[in-house]
Motif scaffolding. Structure first.
Motif, short mmCIF file in Angstrom:
data_model
loop_
_atom_site.label_atom_id
_atom_site.label_comp_id
_atom_site.label_asym_id
_atom_site.label_seq_id
_atom_site.Cartn_x
_atom_site.Cartn_y
_atom_site.Cartn_z
N MET A 63 0.85 -1.19 0.00
CA MET A 63 0.00 0.00 0.00
C MET A 63 0.90 1.25 0.00
O MET A 63 1.93 1.27 0.66
CB MET A 63 -0.90 0.01 1.24
N HIS A 64 0.49 2.25 -0.74
CA HIS A 64 1.28 3.48 -0.79
C HIS A 64 1.34 4.11 0.60
O HIS A 64 0.37 4.06 1.36
CB HIS A 64 0.65 4.46 -1.78
N ILE A 65 2.47 4.71 0.90
CA ILE A 65 2.71 5.21 2.26
C ILE A 65 1.65 6.24 2.69
O ILE A 65 1.20 6.24 3.84
CB ILE A 65 4.13 5.79 2.39
N VAL A 66 1.24 7.12 1.79
CA VAL A 66 0.25 8.14 2.15
C VAL A 66 -1.08 7.49 2.50
O VAL A 66 -1.72 7.85 3.50
CB VAL A 66 0.09 9.17 1.01
N LYS A 67 -1.49 6.52 1.73
CA LYS A 67 -2.75 5.82 2.01
C LYS A 67 -2.65 5.04 3.33
O LYS A 67 -3.59 4.99 4.11
CB LYS A 67 -3.09 4.86 0.88
N GLN A 68 -1.48 4.45 3.56
CA GLN A 68 -1.28 3.70 4.79
C GLN A 68 -1.34 4.62 6.01
O GLN A 68 -1.94 4.29 7.03
CB GLN A 68 0.07 2.98 4.75
N LEU A 69 -0.74 5.80 5.88
CA LEU A 69 -0.79 6.77 6.98
C LEU A 69 -2.21 7.26 7.22
O LEU A 69 -2.65 7.40 8.36
CB LEU A 69 0.14 7.95 6.68
N MET A 70 -2.92 7.54 6.13
CA MET A 70 -4.28 8.08 6.27
C MET A 70 -5.25 7.06 6.86
O MET A 70 -6.32 7.43 7.35
CB MET A 70 -4.80 8.56 4.90
N ILE A 99 9.64 12.86 6.87
CA ILE A 99 10.71 11.89 6.62
C ILE A 99 10.95 11.90 5.12
O ILE A 99 10.03 11.64 4.34
CB ILE A 99 10.33 10.48 7.10
N GLY A 100 12.20 12.19 4.72
CA GLY A 100 12.48 12.29 3.28
C GLY A 100 11.58 13.34 2.66
O GLY A 100 11.48 14.46 3.16
N ASN A 101 10.90 12.98 1.60
CA ASN A 101 10.00 13.94 0.96
C ASN A 101 8.52 13.62 1.23
O ASN A 101 7.66 13.91 0.42
CB ASN A 101 10.27 14.04 -0.54
N VAL A 111 3.41 6.53 13.80
CA VAL A 111 3.58 7.22 12.52
C VAL A 111 5.07 7.26 12.14
O VAL A 111 5.43 7.01 10.99
CB VAL A 111 2.97 8.63 12.58
N MET A 112 5.92 7.55 13.12
CA MET A 112 7.37 7.61 12.83
C MET A 112 7.89 6.23 12.42
O MET A 112 8.71 6.12 11.50
CB MET A 112 8.13 8.13 14.06
N THR A 113 7.43 5.19 13.09
CA THR A 113 7.87 3.83 12.74
C THR A 113 7.46 3.50 11.31
O THR A 113 8.27 2.97 10.52
CB THR A 113 7.25 2.81 13.72
N ILE A 114 6.22 3.82 10.96
CA ILE A 114 5.74 3.51 9.60
C ILE A 114 6.48 4.34 8.56
O ILE A 114 6.93 3.82 7.54
CB ILE A 114 4.21 3.75 9.52
N MET A 115 6.63 5.63 8.84
CA MET A 115 7.31 6.49 7.86
C MET A 115 8.76 6.05 7.65
O MET A 115 9.23 5.97 6.51
CB MET A 115 7.24 7.96 8.28
N ARG A 116 9.46 5.77 8.73
CA ARG A 116 10.87 5.34 8.59
C ARG A 116 10.96 4.02 7.82
O ARG A 116 11.82 3.82 6.99
CB ARG A 116 11.54 5.18 9.95
N ALA A 117 10.04 3.11 8.14
CA ALA A 117 10.07 1.79 7.50
C ALA A 117 9.71 1.87 6.02
O ALA A 117 10.33 1.23 5.18
CB ALA A 117 9.14 0.83 8.23
N LYS A 118 8.70 2.67 5.71
CA LYS A 118 8.20 2.71 4.33
C LYS A 118 9.07 3.60 3.43
O LYS A 118 9.25 3.30 2.25
CB LYS A 118 6.76 3.21 4.30
N VAL A 119 9.56 4.70 3.96
CA VAL A 119 10.40 5.59 3.14
C VAL A 119 11.80 5.00 2.99
O VAL A 119 12.43 5.15 1.95
CB VAL A 119 10.46 7.01 3.76
#
Lengths: 112, 134
Positions: B1-8, B85-87, B102-110
């Motif tokens: 799943m795309h990171i933005v959709k996963q976060l939302m 995280i990143g862009n 959120v930080m764990t998911i962003m670091r892992a996915k980016v």
């Protein structure tokens, strides 16, 4: 400010206080860490700068968008490759990324 | 799943998005208008550039001190926190454990941000900036 209490936070490598100008005042370094007082002294200056910029952005964002909830600012963190520095007011903590609990660290700084 | 959709999909995430380092494109989901998302993208890019500049200076004092390359930053407000995280960026509510999730998911996915971030940022501005930087 009880720096030893800050060092009990998960992953804490260093805890420090600094003046409004960014001068390093007190610090505690965990034994064996690659950080030095010289790096901390530089870090504290960037902390002051980043908090000031974030404060300006929060104020501007609220004014332009009408979206509340940013002020008062409760901290800023820079996430490096291996560690993050979390800072609020005149106190900061460096935490290892793999062990970091950002929420607990921000909360500890808020109540410090 | 795309990171933005996963976060939302996480309760408490207000908005999430992705911005181009060159600053002219962005995409997002959530409770922001197009104009506010554009402003958020510019803000995130400026802060990312700033903290990367700082890490370059740290590195010149203490090589391989563990800061560089910077992965991102967090601004904690009274009720809202902004994570970058990143862009990628996200606006989240200050709910218990949400920031860490959120930080764990962003670091892992980016993934780990590589050393060429500044080069990518500057190269779009024109000229031979790589030579000046390194």
């Amino acid at each position: 400010m009880d720096l030893e209490k800050m060092m009990a936070l998960p992953g804490a490598m260093a805890a420090f206080t600094f003046s409004d100008k960014g001068d390093l005042q007190n610090h505690v370094l965990r034994e064996g860490t690659e950080l030095t007082p010289q790096v901390l002294d530089l870090l504290t200056r960037s902390c002051v700068a980043n908090l000031a910029i974030a404060g300006m952005e929060a104020r501007g964002w609220e004014a332009v968008t009408g979206q509340a909830g940013f002020q008062p600012l409760q901290g800023f963190s820079v996430v490096g490759l291996e560690w993050s520095v979390v800072v609020n007011g005149n106190c900061g903590v460096v935490v290892k990324n793999r062990d970091a609990d950002y929420e607990a660290t921000f909360n500890a700084l808020q109540t410090a | 799943m795309h990171i933005v959709k996963q976060l939302m999909a996480i309760p408490g995430v207000i908005a999430a998005g992705e911005y181009a380092y060159r600053g002219d494109r962005f995409s997002f989901e959530g409770a922001l208008t197009d104009e506010f998302a554009r402003m958020a993208s510019i803000l995130c890019r400026a802060n990312t550039l700033s903290v990367n500049m700082q890490s370059e200076i740290f590195d010149s004092f203490a090589e391989n001190c563990g800061c560089r390359p910077v992965q991102g930053w967090i601004v904690r407000g009274r009720d809202i926190t902004v994570c970058a995280i990143g862009n990628y960026f996200s606006f989240i509510e200050n709910r218990e454990d949400l920031l860490n999730d959120v930080m764990t998911i962003m670091r892992a996915k980016v993934g780990d941000i590589e050393d060429d971030l500044l080069v990518n940022l500057y190269a779009r501005l024109g000229g031979d900036t790589k030579e000046a930087l390194y």
